[in-house]
Design an enzyme around this catalytic site. Structure first.
Site, PDB file in Angstrom:
ATOM      1  N   GLY A  40       0.803  -1.218   0.000  1.00 20.86           N
ATOM      2  CA  GLY A  40       0.000   0.000   0.000  1.00 20.86           C
ATOM      3  C   GLY A  40       0.831   1.262   0.000  1.00 20.86           C
ATOM      4  N   ILE A  42       3.327   4.532   0.954  1.00 19.28           N
ATOM      5  CA  ILE A  42       3.164   5.686   1.833  1.00 19.28           C
ATOM      6  C   ILE A  42       1.707   6.117   1.901  1.00 19.28           C
ATOM      7  CG2 ILE A  42       3.690   8.154   2.089  1.00 19.28           C
ATOM      8  CD1 ILE A  42       5.939   6.325   2.972  1.00 19.28           C
ATOM      9  N   GLY A 195       5.715  25.208   5.070  1.00 17.69           N
ATOM     10  CA  GLY A 195       5.189  24.749   3.789  1.00 17.69           C
ATOM     11  C   GLY A 195       3.676  24.662   3.826  1.00 17.69           C
ATOM     12  N   GLU A 218       5.053  30.091   4.531  1.00 18.59           N
ATOM     13  CA  GLU A 218       5.080  29.740   3.103  1.00 18.59           C
ATOM     14  C   GLU A 218       6.002  30.701   2.367  1.00 18.59           C
ATOM     15  OE1 GLU A 218       5.153  28.479  -0.373  1.00 18.59           O
ATOM     16  OE2 GLU A 218       3.924  27.276   0.992  1.00 18.59           O
ATOM     17  N   ALA A 283       7.051  20.494   6.026  1.00 19.48           N
ATOM     18  CA  ALA A 283       6.227  19.970   4.928  1.00 19.48           C
ATOM     19  C   ALA A 283       6.617  20.689   3.647  1.00 19.48           C
ATOM     20  CB  ALA A 283       4.744  20.164   5.234  1.00 19.48           C
ATOM     21  N   GLY A 285       7.545  19.508   0.703  1.00 15.38           N
ATOM     22  CA  GLY A 285       7.467  18.721  -0.520  1.00 15.38           C
ATOM     23  C   GLY A 285       8.106  17.352  -0.385  1.00 15.38           C
ATOM     24  N   ALA A 333      -1.610   9.917  -5.589  1.00 21.64           N
ATOM     25  CA  ALA A 333      -1.877   8.479  -5.672  1.00 21.64           C
ATOM     26  C   ALA A 333      -2.704   8.129  -6.901  1.00 21.64           C
ATOM     27  CB  ALA A 333      -2.589   8.011  -4.409  1.00 21.64           C
ATOM     28  N   HIS A 458     -31.588  18.566  -6.937  1.00 18.44           N
ATOM     29  CA  HIS A 458     -31.849  19.566  -5.901  1.00 18.44           C
ATOM     30  C   HIS A 458     -32.463  18.874  -4.692  1.00 18.44           C
ATOM     31  CE1 HIS A 458     -33.100  23.357  -4.066  1.00 18.44           C
ATOM     32  NE2 HIS A 458     -34.275  22.781  -3.823  1.00 18.44           N
TER      33      HIS A 458
END
Length: 479
Positions: A40, A42, A195, A218, A283, A285, A333, A458
């Site tokens: 499976g 990461i 990030g 960022e 985080a 990348g 994925a 709706h």
């Protein structure tokens, strides 16, 4: 004696690898898959699935705290951090076993260990040097082990790992990658996330909902830099209302680690500030896992840490292919799965279409959710298109109001000359489930007229998709 000869060998059992293996078996190929850690990959074990389990717990906790908004009462609302994490791990464990069952069902041989392509058509598997990450799911019984295996076609699907920037190295205690962020022993009271891509924003959203004081840094001039600027600004405004603080066009220049805290030096606009937090999530990348596979010796072309392929997963070496994160962005994925199917169907000689990366949707599961497909407004203009743009806000949709989720926007971008849908961008409740409607429309080359003539049920959130298209052509009804 174990069989060592196959038609297809796939290196890596993540979403791309195991889906490719199953499709290969369906097409009649004698197939084997090599894995060193966990079936499976990461995504299932440490990414897509367990983070959604964490975010679901955070979502329910959020609603419980706001029960009064719905005419309900919930007193003394709290959470058990260990139980939240354990639920997430149980979800991964269940799906891990499911992948094992699917491979067995399709008669795919599993080879446990680390693979190296020694020459075209030959894969040498050694004993895995990295331990099994999830002890709840050891190597399945009946798997093959170290040895030399041959196959006419070898597909590399080794995925990616967190990118490590100088000064932001993960130490597992004070500075976390997504591995540590997913299994906290205790919830930090103050958190810095470096990030604001999907990984960073999702963790920021989770920890904020669980009560942490969260700051996100960022380096680019907007959060979620790959998203449409208008959508990004709306998402940032809503996240700020929830208490998340942002430092945009900024960078973490230095981390000073204490015994149980970190002081970060943040630089922006020529000014500097310090922020002391309990933990830091880096985080920034991911980077493809191309090392120790024998690719350099074979002369396989790589670029920016990824294997170079054509639209069918073929490398410059005959009989060697690459799919998924290791083959470059977008590192998602569902891209890996689709890319693998295209690759193996092309090998079979079927009429496979090349990968169309512009039609791959992206989803971020923060609160509010963000989803998109195709070109942003800026990129569509840069490409020379004359545009018609439609927008429809959540606050004008009956279902959104009934849900208590009336903040968000659906934005559609069309080529004004042809009526072609160039891009769709959303922020708000459940947009990660809605975006597929526009993905299908783009794949079928649906025009604006056909979308306007489509009947949407709706009351649903999907009505906003219809109204956004109508708005692009001056025909919006409920605004």
């Amino acid at each position: 004696m174990a069989d060592t000869s196959f038609d297809v060998i796939i290196i890596g059992a993540g979403p791309g690898g195991y889906v490719t293996a199953i499709r290969a078996a369906q097409l009649g190929f004698k197939t084997a898959i090599v894995e060193r850690e966990h079936l499976g990959g990461i995504c299932l074990n440490w990414g897509c699935i367990p983070t959604k389990a964490l975010l679901r717990s955070a979502e329910i906790y959020h609603y419980m705290k706001h029960a009064g908004d719905y005419g309900l009462a919930a007193k003394d609302v709290s959470f058990d951090a260990a139980a939240v994490v354990q639920r997430s791990r149980n979800v991964s464990g269940r799906l891990n076993m499911g992948v094992n069952g699917l491979l067995k069902k399709n008669k795919v041989s599993i080879i446990w260990g680390e693979a190296k392509v020694t020459k075209p058509g030959e894969v040498v598997v050694g004993t895995a040097t990295k331990p099994v990450v999830n002890p709840q799911n050891p190597p399945p019984k009946g798997t093959l082990g170290a040895g030399t295996y041959t196959a006419k076609h070898v597909i590399i699907a080794t995925g990616a790992r967190p990118r490590v920037l100088p000064g932001l190295e993960h130490d597992g205690k004070l500075v976390w990658s997504y591995f540590e962020a997913m299994v906290p022993k205790d919830m930090p009271k103050k958190l810095l996330v470096v990030g604001s891509g999907a990984i960073g924003i999702e963790f920021a959203s989770f920890y904020n909902a669980m009560g942490a004081d969260v700051t996100v840094v960022e380096i680019m001039d907007q959060i979620m830099p790959v998203e449409d600027t208008e959508i990004s600004k709306i998402a940032q405004k809503q996240l700020e209302k929830q208490g998340i603080k942002f430092r945009i066009s900024a960078k973490v220049a230095k981390l000073d680690k204490g015994k149980d805290s970190v002081t970060a030096t943040i630089e922006a606009g020529g000014k500097s500030e310090t922020l002391t937090v309990d933990r830091v999530i880096a985080a920034t990348g991911v980077v493809g896992n191309i090392e120790n596979l024998g690719l350099e010796a074979l002369g396989v072309k790589t670029d920016k840490g990824c294997v170079v392929t054509d639209g069918f997963g073929r490398t410059n070496v005959q009989g060697l292919y690459a799919i998924g994160d290791v083959a470059g962005p977008p590192m998602l994925a569902h891209k890996a799965e689709h890319e693998g199917v295209i690759c193996i169907e092309k090998i079979k000689g079927l009429d496979a279409h090349p990968m169309k990366k512009e039609q791959i949707p992206g989803c971020t599961y923060c609160h509010p959710q963000v989803a998109s497909v195709g070109l942003t407004e800026a990129k569509a203009k840069a490409a020379g298109h004359e545009l018609k743009i439609g927008r429809f806000p959540f606050l004008a949709n009956g279902k959104a109001i009934a849900l208590g989720e009336d903040q968000g926007l659906v934005k559609t971008i069309f080529d004004s000359k042809t009526g072609r849908l160039l891009g769709a961008h959303m922020v708000g409740a459940e947009v990660t489930e809605l975006i597929q409607g526009f993905v299908v429309a783009m794949g079928l080359e649906t025009t604006e007229e056909e979308l306007m003539h489509t009947v949407f049920p709706h009351p649903t959130l999907s009505e906003m998709m219809h109204e956004s298209v109508l708005d692009a052509y001056g025909r919006v009804i409920h605004m």
